[in-house]
Design a protein around this motif. Structure first.
Motif, PDB file in Angstrom:
ATOM      1  N   GLN A   3     -21.670  44.951 -29.374  1.00 56.39           N
ATOM      2  CA  GLN A   3     -21.065  44.838 -28.057  1.00 56.39           C
ATOM      3  C   GLN A   3     -21.926  45.511 -27.010  1.00 56.39           C
ATOM      4  O   GLN A   3     -22.457  46.599 -27.241  1.00 56.39           O
ATOM      5  CB  GLN A   3     -19.672  45.478 -28.043  1.00 56.39           C
ATOM      6  CG  GLN A   3     -18.582  44.640 -28.662  1.00 56.39           C
ATOM      7  CD  GLN A   3     -17.195  45.171 -28.345  1.00 56.39           C
ATOM      8  OE1 GLN A   3     -16.922  46.351 -28.540  1.00 56.39           O
ATOM      9  NE2 GLN A   3     -16.328  44.317 -27.845  1.00 56.39           N
ATOM     10  N   SER A  25     -22.651  49.227 -28.592  1.00 58.66           N
ATOM     11  CA  SER A  25     -22.129  49.589 -29.898  1.00 58.66           C
ATOM     12  C   SER A  25     -22.495  48.516 -30.904  1.00 58.66           C
ATOM     13  O   SER A  25     -22.800  47.383 -30.532  1.00 58.66           O
ATOM     14  CB  SER A  25     -20.607  49.772 -29.847  1.00 58.66           C
ATOM     15  OG  SER A  25     -19.985  48.583 -29.457  1.00 58.66           O
ATOM     16  N   GLY A  26     -22.498  48.908 -32.175  1.00 56.65           N
ATOM     17  CA  GLY A  26     -22.757  47.944 -33.231  1.00 56.65           C
ATOM     18  C   GLY A  26     -24.212  47.764 -33.593  1.00 56.65           C
ATOM     19  O   GLY A  26     -24.539  46.928 -34.447  1.00 56.65           O
ATOM     20  N   LYS A  76     -25.422  58.768 -25.699  1.00 56.80           N
ATOM     21  CA  LYS A  76     -24.173  58.101 -25.328  1.00 56.80           C
ATOM     22  C   LYS A  76     -24.241  56.592 -25.502  1.00 56.80           C
ATOM     23  O   LYS A  76     -23.297  55.878 -25.171  1.00 56.80           O
ATOM     24  CB  LYS A  76     -23.805  58.435 -23.881  1.00 56.80           C
ATOM     25  CG  LYS A  76     -23.489  59.897 -23.647  1.00 56.80           C
ATOM     26  CD  LYS A  76     -23.072  60.149 -22.207  1.00 56.80           C
ATOM     27  CE  LYS A  76     -22.703  61.608 -21.990  1.00 56.80           C
ATOM     28  NZ  LYS A  76     -22.293  61.875 -20.585  1.00 56.80           N
ATOM     29  N   ASN A  77     -25.386  56.102 -25.987  1.00 60.48           N
ATOM     30  CA  ASN A  77     -25.557  54.656 -26.185  1.00 60.48           C
ATOM     31  C   ASN A  77     -25.255  53.870 -24.911  1.00 60.48           C
ATOM     32  O   ASN A  77     -24.577  52.832 -24.950  1.00 60.48           O
ATOM     33  CB  ASN A  77     -24.666  54.141 -27.325  1.00 60.48           C
ATOM     34  CG  ASN A  77     -25.110  54.622 -28.686  1.00 60.48           C
ATOM     35  OD1 ASN A  77     -26.187  55.222 -28.826  1.00 60.48           O
ATOM     36  ND2 ASN A  77     -24.303  54.392 -29.690  1.00 60.48           N
ATOM     37  N   THR A  78     -25.766  54.365 -23.804  1.00 59.58           N
ATOM     38  CA  THR A  78     -25.450  53.766 -22.512  1.00 59.58           C
ATOM     39  C   THR A  78     -26.703  53.676 -21.642  1.00 59.58           C
ATOM     40  O   THR A  78     -27.523  54.595 -21.628  1.00 59.58           O
ATOM     41  CB  THR A  78     -24.380  54.600 -21.787  1.00 59.58           C
ATOM     42  OG1 THR A  78     -23.208  54.682 -22.611  1.00 59.58           O
ATOM     43  CG2 THR A  78     -23.999  53.957 -20.461  1.00 59.58           C
TER      44      THR A  78
END
Length: 122
Positions: A3, A25-26, A76-78
């Motif tokens: 995602q 994510s993922g 934060k994977n952002t």
């Protein structure tokens, strides 16, 4: 499940600012180069900015240089897009994209987000 979820879009007056976020994510985010693209009505999707997997290098379209800043937080994977001094011509749907690249910049995997609308208008 992979995602990419963009957020932070909206309506802003000319000269205003917005900060877009893209939460991933993922997949192993820190291994992916990230980009922001945009698509205005009736126009092709275009690159706005990109950033390497470690965040050590960035690239911008000429139309946004000096106004937009791409950054990422691998903890934060952002990935973010800070947009300042917005103009009506910045109105578009903004998408984030993740690319897993080889050492020779061949794309191994690619993911797109669903987009977030940015409208610059008085």
């Amino acid at each position: 499940q992979v995602q990419l979820v963009e957020s932070g879009g909206g309506l802003v007056q000319p000269g205003g600012s917005l900060r877009l976020s893209c939460a991933a994510s993922g997949f192993t985010f820190r291994n992916y180069a990230m980009s922001w693209y945009r698509q205005a009505p009736g126009k092709e999707r275009e690159l706005v900015a990109d950033i390497t997997s470690a965040g050590s290098s960035t690239n911008y379209a000429d139309s946004v240089k000096g106004r937009f800043t791409i950054s990422r937080d691998n903890a934060k994977n952002t990935v973010y897009l800070q947009m300042n001094s917005l103009k009506p011509e910045d109105t578009a749907v903004y998408f984030c994209r993740a690319d897993l690249l080889t050492s020779t910049h061949v794309v191994v995997k690619r993911y797109w987000g669903q987009g977030t609308q940015v409208t610059v208008s008085s």
